[in-house]
Design an enzyme around this catalytic site. Structure first.
Site: not given
Length: 291
Positions: A195-198, A201
């Site tokens: 869900g926030d896989l930049w 991370n």
């Protein structure tokens, strides 16, 4: 007054803290590397002294839940949760290695295994956070409705209230949101996604990667891959190769990258202001086929 960070870590892990080294900060919380009395190193997130009780309520418990939930999928590459309370999160320490093509392909396999593990709904049994911003995870059975109403419209409103977007920008983005029902390709079941896989991370390992700081929920699996592309990930093509070998993406996925990037771009507009205005607008125009 909240007890010192070292005391909170000791209470959560059941082990005394021999040393605590600050690593800086991220958003509203502080980061540490702690050495426990038995020689183990751990990673610590902590709200700083002076943070009012109840601010960021459930932040660390939700992150802990997300890591454990993602970790319940096949081969999911997440750190171990060692303890969490309202002000502190303690995770196993993960040492980073240089990225390699072989690790990238292995990471693609790991990510595919995680996504292949089903979620019950789009959303999650608890609301969450993306960075410091609240995230509405109310379960839904329809991905287009979930994405429009819980991933785009709230952040469009927040960015507009901040004055980041012009009225003309808002109209373009609203048209893109209105078009979502016609764009997602063949229906897919909800997948367990980060869900926030930049790229920040992703912690590279010799045999793949470990992923941290999730905004975990049941979502569309293309979202994680689209975000990996947003800020640049080393050997991204090799990650995709490994992913497609294990769990092939649906036809037309390249044409949907901008659609899935619109959410993180609106979040970044809320957090960082006008620097992301044009990028978010360009993504909306790409969704509409206007660029």
């Amino acid at each position: 007054m909240a007890p010192p960070v070292a005391d909170r870590v000791a209470e959560l892990t059941g082990r005394a803290v021999a040393a605590l080294a600050p690593l800086g900060s991220s958003h509203a919380w502080e980061l540490y590397r702690a050495e426990l009395a038995d020689g183990a190193d751990v990673f610590v997130k902590a709200l700083p002294d002076g943070t009012p009780d109840g601010e960021f309520a459930g932040l660390f418990a939700t992150e802990a839940w997300g890591l454990e939930w993602l970790g319940g999928s096949f081969g999911s590459p997440v750190p171990e949760v060692l303890g969490a309370d309202e002000r502190t999160l303690v995770l196993s320490w993960v040492s980073e290695r240089p990225p390699t093509p072989e690790a990238a392909e292995r990471f693609g396999h790991q990510l595919a295994g995680m996504h292949a593990t089903p979620a019950e709904h789009f959303g999650a049994p608890r609301d969450g956070y993306i960075g410091p911003l609240p995230l509405d995870n109310t379960p839904r059975d329809s991905w287009p409705e979930f994405y429009a109403e819980q991933r785009l419209l709230p952040y469009l409103a927040r960015a507009t209230d901040r004055g980041v977007l012009t009225p003309a920008d808002v109209r373009v983005i609203e048209r893109a949101i209105d078009a979502i029902g016609d764009l997602p390709g063949a229906p897919e079941p909800p997948a367990r996604i980060h869900g926030d896989l930049w790229s920040g991370n992703v912690i590279w390992q010799d045999d793949g990667a470990v992923i941290v700081d999730p905004a975990a929920h049941g979502g569309h699996r293309e979202a994680d891959l689209a975000m990996l592309a947003l800020f640049g990930l080393p050997y991204l093509d090799r990650v995709r190769d490994g992913y497609n070998e294990a769990f092939p993406l649906a036809a037309g996925w390249r044409g949907r990258i901008a659609l899935h990037q619109l959410h993180p771009l609106l979040v970044h507009a809320c957090l960082f202001g006008a620097a992301y205005r044009i990028t978010a607008l360009n993504a909306a125009q790409a969704v509409l086929g206007e660029v």
